[in-house]
Design a protein around this motif. Structure first.
Motif, PDB file in Angstrom:
ATOM      1  N   ALA A 141      31.632  11.951  39.159  1.00 48.65           N
ATOM      2  CA  ALA A 141      32.070  13.320  39.471  1.00 48.65           C
ATOM      3  C   ALA A 141      32.128  14.226  38.245  1.00 48.65           C
ATOM      4  O   ALA A 141      32.359  15.427  38.382  1.00 48.65           O
ATOM      5  CB  ALA A 141      33.445  13.275  40.144  1.00 48.65           C
ATOM      6  N   SER A 142      31.914  13.656  37.065  1.00 49.87           N
ATOM      7  CA  SER A 142      32.077  14.432  35.830  1.00 49.87           C
ATOM      8  C   SER A 142      30.791  15.080  35.338  1.00 49.87           C
ATOM      9  O   SER A 142      30.793  15.717  34.288  1.00 49.87           O
ATOM     10  CB  SER A 142      32.616  13.530  34.708  1.00 49.87           C
ATOM     11  OG  SER A 142      33.910  13.079  35.006  1.00 49.87           O
ATOM     12  N   GLY A 143      29.700  14.941  36.088  1.00 47.23           N
ATOM     13  CA  GLY A 143      28.399  15.392  35.598  1.00 47.23           C
ATOM     14  C   GLY A 143      28.370  16.827  35.102  1.00 47.23           C
ATOM     15  O   GLY A 143      28.023  17.100  33.942  1.00 47.23           O
ATOM     16  N   ASP A 144      28.722  17.782  35.967  1.00 46.24           N
ATOM     17  CA  ASP A 144      28.666  19.197  35.584  1.00 46.24           C
ATOM     18  C   ASP A 144      29.659  19.506  34.464  1.00 46.24           C
ATOM     19  O   ASP A 144      29.361  20.300  33.558  1.00 46.24           O
ATOM     20  CB  ASP A 144      28.951  20.083  36.791  1.00 46.24           C
ATOM     21  CG  ASP A 144      27.855  19.996  37.840  1.00 46.24           C
ATOM     22  OD1 ASP A 144      26.731  19.550  37.486  1.00 46.24           O
ATOM     23  OD2 ASP A 144      28.119  20.343  39.004  1.00 46.24           O
ATOM     24  N   LEU A 149      30.825  20.549  28.684  1.00 51.37           N
ATOM     25  CA  LEU A 149      31.511  20.081  27.482  1.00 51.37           C
ATOM     26  C   LEU A 149      30.559  20.010  26.294  1.00 51.37           C
ATOM     27  O   LEU A 149      30.967  20.199  25.143  1.00 51.37           O
ATOM     28  CB  LEU A 149      32.131  18.701  27.743  1.00 51.37           C
ATOM     29  CG  LEU A 149      32.935  18.066  26.611  1.00 51.37           C
ATOM     30  CD1 LEU A 149      34.155  18.916  26.272  1.00 51.37           C
ATOM     31  CD2 LEU A 149      33.373  16.655  26.989  1.00 51.37           C
ATOM     32  N   ALA A 150      29.275  19.749  26.562  1.00 53.91           N
ATOM     33  CA  ALA A 150      28.296  19.625  25.487  1.00 53.91           C
ATOM     34  C   ALA A 150      28.117  20.917  24.710  1.00 53.91           C
ATOM     35  O   ALA A 150      27.559  20.912  23.602  1.00 53.91           O
ATOM     36  CB  ALA A 150      26.953  19.165  26.048  1.00 53.91           C
ATOM     37  N   ALA A 151      28.590  22.039  25.265  1.00 56.95           N
ATOM     38  CA  ALA A 151      28.516  23.308  24.536  1.00 56.95           C
ATOM     39  C   ALA A 151      29.576  23.405  23.443  1.00 56.95           C
ATOM     40  O   ALA A 151      29.509  24.274  22.570  1.00 56.95           O
ATOM     41  CB  ALA A 151      28.669  24.475  25.510  1.00 56.95           C
ATOM     42  N   ASP A 152      30.568  22.515  23.489  1.00 53.42           N
ATOM     43  CA  ASP A 152      31.614  22.482  22.464  1.00 53.42           C
ATOM     44  C   ASP A 152      31.025  21.998  21.140  1.00 53.42           C
ATOM     45  O   ASP A 152      30.046  21.239  21.111  1.00 53.42           O
ATOM     46  CB  ASP A 152      32.734  21.540  22.914  1.00 53.42           C
ATOM     47  CG  ASP A 152      33.935  21.565  21.986  1.00 53.42           C
ATOM     48  OD1 ASP A 152      33.904  20.829  20.988  1.00 53.42           O
ATOM     49  OD2 ASP A 152      34.887  22.300  22.269  1.00 53.42           O
ATOM     50  N   GLY A 357      38.084  11.762  18.145  1.00 48.03           N
ATOM     51  CA  GLY A 357      37.440  10.741  18.965  1.00 48.03           C
ATOM     52  C   GLY A 357      36.358  11.312  19.858  1.00 48.03           C
ATOM     53  O   GLY A 357      36.051  12.510  19.833  1.00 48.03           O
ATOM     54  N   SER A 358      35.767  10.434  20.671  1.00 52.48           N
ATOM     55  CA  SER A 358      34.702  10.828  21.597  1.00 52.48           C
ATOM     56  C   SER A 358      35.250  11.752  22.679  1.00 52.48           C
ATOM     57  O   SER A 358      36.162  11.394  23.424  1.00 52.48           O
ATOM     58  CB  SER A 358      34.101   9.579  22.251  1.00 52.48           C
ATOM     59  OG  SER A 358      33.345   9.934  23.391  1.00 52.48           O
ATOM     60  N   LEU A 359      34.679  12.956  22.784  1.00 50.10           N
ATOM     61  CA  LEU A 359      35.135  13.906  23.799  1.00 50.10           C
ATOM     62  C   LEU A 359      34.682  13.478  25.193  1.00 50.10           C
ATOM     63  O   LEU A 359      35.359  13.778  26.186  1.00 50.10           O
ATOM     64  CB  LEU A 359      34.619  15.308  23.473  1.00 50.10           C
ATOM     65  CG  LEU A 359      35.091  15.901  22.139  1.00 50.10           C
ATOM     66  CD1 LEU A 359      34.652  17.363  22.024  1.00 50.10           C
ATOM     67  CD2 LEU A 359      36.597  15.799  21.982  1.00 50.10           C
ATOM     68  N   VAL A 360      33.571  12.794  25.279  1.00 47.91           N
ATOM     69  CA  VAL A 360      33.101  12.311  26.585  1.00 47.91           C
ATOM     70  C   VAL A 360      34.099  11.304  27.154  1.00 47.91           C
ATOM     71  O   VAL A 360      34.537  11.403  28.306  1.00 47.91           O
ATOM     72  CB  VAL A 360      31.706  11.675  26.457  1.00 47.91           C
ATOM     73  CG1 VAL A 360      31.288  11.034  27.786  1.00 47.91           C
ATOM     74  CG2 VAL A 360      30.677  12.714  26.032  1.00 47.91           C
ATOM     75  N   GLY A 361      34.479  10.327  26.332  1.00 51.45           N
ATOM     76  CA  GLY A 361      35.461   9.341  26.779  1.00 51.45           C
ATOM     77  C   GLY A 361      36.797   9.975  27.113  1.00 51.45           C
ATOM     78  O   GLY A 361      37.460   9.590  28.083  1.00 51.45           O
TER      79      GLY A 361
END
Length: 478
Positions: A141-144, A149-152, A357-361
């Motif tokens: 559910a986190s795809g979009d 977030l990748a724009a950060d 740390g990892s923002l994705v995690g």
């Protein structure tokens, strides 16, 4: 090496390797030297002493030492014994703190996992299968959101803002500990949180008070700083507040580290009247106290005593928490709760080590935290079921062992009828079960009549593991 003895835990599961016994021993000693677990210059035990510790023949040790001498790993001289060689004298070598290296080697988490361990029942770690479906759903559910977030810029040393907000809400709603976003620093698990607070408050040679026994990662963290460690005894029956009352004015420690709810490894819970006495003591002496809350969500009793930080507005209490126990250690999501000025200083130290740390995690952890109560209910049901099975099996198969049913958490602390937990751990391994001896959770080498079992396993594995322990104990006792 302690007291002229080689701690057999440094050799790992050496008996399970292939080949003649003396070659297996030589290989295990060589590997321990290469890892730095046995530093160069260390004097190994005499052949007869090591043979007795390992329950092998003296000829086995003599042959193993001979192999290591031939390879240049060992120097043996009449009257000087057997000394681990500096094999490349001209190479630059790191400065190893012998006590730190030996202590870390005893930490169960620092031991390598061997693919050949599949046939073992592993009571050194608990299984945490309850998160799988939640992790899949929230990641999908986190795809979009992850694309946005990748724009950060990618660097947030204090942690992702929505995760910090989520942790603050979690502490406020679940544990009656009013918390704001600015009071939270996200860390790589509780381990980094403990290390960071130690870096801020303690220096080399400073006094730090820890429970005995305690979480092995805390021992490693404060040893890394070079602190002088002093114990407060904890048993399955409770905490020795009187001992702490005597220690604080005498030592004036820089830090006190405590786990008052579902203490690891005993599972004890500090009663509320003891908490009030403790917080008054901390407030009076103004000694920074780190409250480890990682096991707090796994208290099976629905009524939890208040966190220490909720009992006083003036006592210097910092709270350390994590999603590792309630969810999964692989998330590596922990935090420190403290006043804003302390959080700002801790953030500077953390930024110097990892820039954040990892923002994705962290984003996935924030989504999972929104379902924390649902996950906690499932996890506590798993804990309660496994604990019932473990207690029944111990009562039936090992009636001469002494233990108290923990209030929650993941481990049960068992007293053996005699000392020798380290040796029994090796024998248990030969019977196909891995356990943690008490000295691995004690910075002074004590508790050699205790073992720790992580009991959250499938019921059939708990039964099989205890059955194997009973067989090993009959062999050891005879």
């Amino acid at each position: 090496m302690r007291g002229g003895q080689l701690d057999t835990a440094l050799l790992g599961d050496w008996l399970r390797a292939d080949g003649p016994l003396y070659l297996k021993l030589a290989s295990a000693l060589r590997a321990a030297v290469e890892r730095g677990d046995i530093p160069a210059g260390t004097r190994l035990p005499p052949e007869r002493t090591l043979a007795q510790s390992l329950q092998v023949s003296r000829a086995t040790v003599v042959s193993a030492y001979k192999v290591l001498r031939a390879e240049g790993w060992l120097l043996s001289r009449q009257g000087s014994g057997h000394v681990v060689s500096h094999r490349t004298q001209d190479d630059a070598r790191p400065l190893l703190d012998k006590e730190l290296v030996e202590g870390q080697a005893l930490n169960p988490l620092m031991r390598r996992h061997d693919p050949g361990d599949r046939g073992l029942v592993d009571f050194t770690a608990s299984q945490q299968s309850s998160l799988g479906s939640f992790l899949r759903e929230e990641t999908t559910a986190s795809g979009d959101e992850l694309q946005a977030l990748a724009a950060d810029a990618g660097y947030q040393p204090s942690g992702l803002e929505n995760l910090r907000e989520g942790v603050a809400r979690y502490l406020t709603s679940q544990f009656d500990l009013p918390t704001t976003l600015d009071q939270i620093l996200i860390t790589s698990g509780a381990q980094q949180a403990i290390w960071l607070t130690g870096q801020l408050y303690a220096r080399h040679g400073d006094n730090v008070v820890l429970e005995n026994p305690t979480y092995s990662g805390a021992i490693d963290a404060y040893r890394m700083i070079g602190a002088r460690l002093s114990p407060v005894p904890v048993t399955a029956d409770g905490f020795d507040i009187q001992a702490l009352t005597s220690l604080l004015p005498a030592l004036r420690p820089r830090v006190v580290f405590l786990s008052p709810t579902c203490h690891a490894p005993t599972g004890a819970v500090m009663p509320e009247e003891q908490r009030m006495a403790l917080i008054d003591l901390v407030d009076e002496h103004q000694i920074t106290t780190i409250e480890d809350q990682t096991m707090l969500p796994l208290l099976v009793d629905p009524v939890a005593p208040p966190p220490l930080a909720a009992l006083s507005g003036s006592a210097p209490v910092l709270s350390v928490g994590s999603l590792s126990k309630i969810m999964w250690p692989g998330l590596r999501t922990g935090w420190v709760r403290a006043p804003l000025p302390v959080i700002e200083q801790l953030t500077r130290i953390k930024a110097a080590t990892d820039l954040g740390g990892s923002l994705v995690g962290q984003h996935i952890a924030a989504r999972l935290l929104g379902r924390a109560e649902e996950i906690r209910r499932l996890r506590c049901a798993q804990v309660a079921e496994s604990l019932d099975v473990m207690c029944e099996c111990l009562t039936r198969m090992l009636p001469d062992w002494t233990w108290s049913r923990p209030a929650g958490g993941l481990s049960i602390w068992i007293r053996l009828p005699t000392h020798g937990a380290v040796e029994f751990t090796q024998l248990a391994l030969l019977h196909g079960v891995k356990i943690v001896p008490g000295p691995s959770l004690s910075f002074d080498g004590s508790n050699d009549d205790y073992i720790r079992l992580q009991f959250v396993q499938p019921p059939e594995l708990v039964d099989l593991g205890v059955r194997r322990l009973a067989q090993a104990w009959r062999s050891y006792a005879s």
